[in-house]
Design a protein around this motif. Structure first.
Motif: not given
Length: 161
Positions: A86-88, A101-105, A108
């Motif tokens: 979900r974050t990639s 890059r997601s800010k949440m990666f 996680i």
């Protein structure tokens, strides 16, 4: 008087420190790899390289029941791979495909590291240290294989566009 429970040994503390250092190194590498061009080879090589770790099962001390290994693989492939998928996100930028890059990666990855540390002692209290390592390896392999398959499918779809 020690601040650690009696059940903790130098090996436990060393394991936690090494895990934390490894986790920070992985996060650093993942952050550096973001927003850079990727290729099919860069997506496929990590699980192939990691698969050599199955050679650990040549050593009898690492043997675990098949059902445990399947449960560990399934947990990695479902529960732990999902947030990474979900974050990639891959994106086309000109002629190249890059991993955005997601800010949440990073959160996680930190969350997965914390969960690993918490679950590790529970597992290690029931099986030997080599078996614990084997189960966590199978879990990590399930996670990375499913994550990379999802990335590969997304990569192939972007390539066709």
């Amino acid at each position: 008087m020690s601040f650690l429970p009696n059940s903790f040994t130098f090996g436990h503390v060393a394991s936690i420190v090494i895990t934390l250092l490894s986790g920070v190194a992985v996060m650093f590498l993942r952050l550096r790899a973001s927003n850079r061009p990727t290729t099919m080879r860069k997506i496929i090589i990590p699980p192939l390289g990691m698969s050599t770790g199955f050679l650990m099962f040549v050593v009898p001390e690492t043997h675990v029941p098949w059902t445990w290994a399947l449960i560990a693989f399934a947990a990695g492939a479902t529960v732990f791979a999902f947030p990474l998928i979900r974050t990639s996100k891959l994106e086309r930028v000109g002629d190249e495909i890059v991993l955005k890059r997601s800010k949440m990666f990073i959160f996680i990855l930190l969350g997965l590291l914390v969960i690993r540390l918490l679950v590790h002692n529970a597992v290690e209290s029931r099986v030997s240290i080599p078996q614990t390592g084997a189960l966590f390896f199978v879990l990590a392999f399930g996670m990375i294989v499913v994550w990379r398959i999802a990335m590969l499918r997304e990569f192939m779809a972007l390539k066709r566009e």
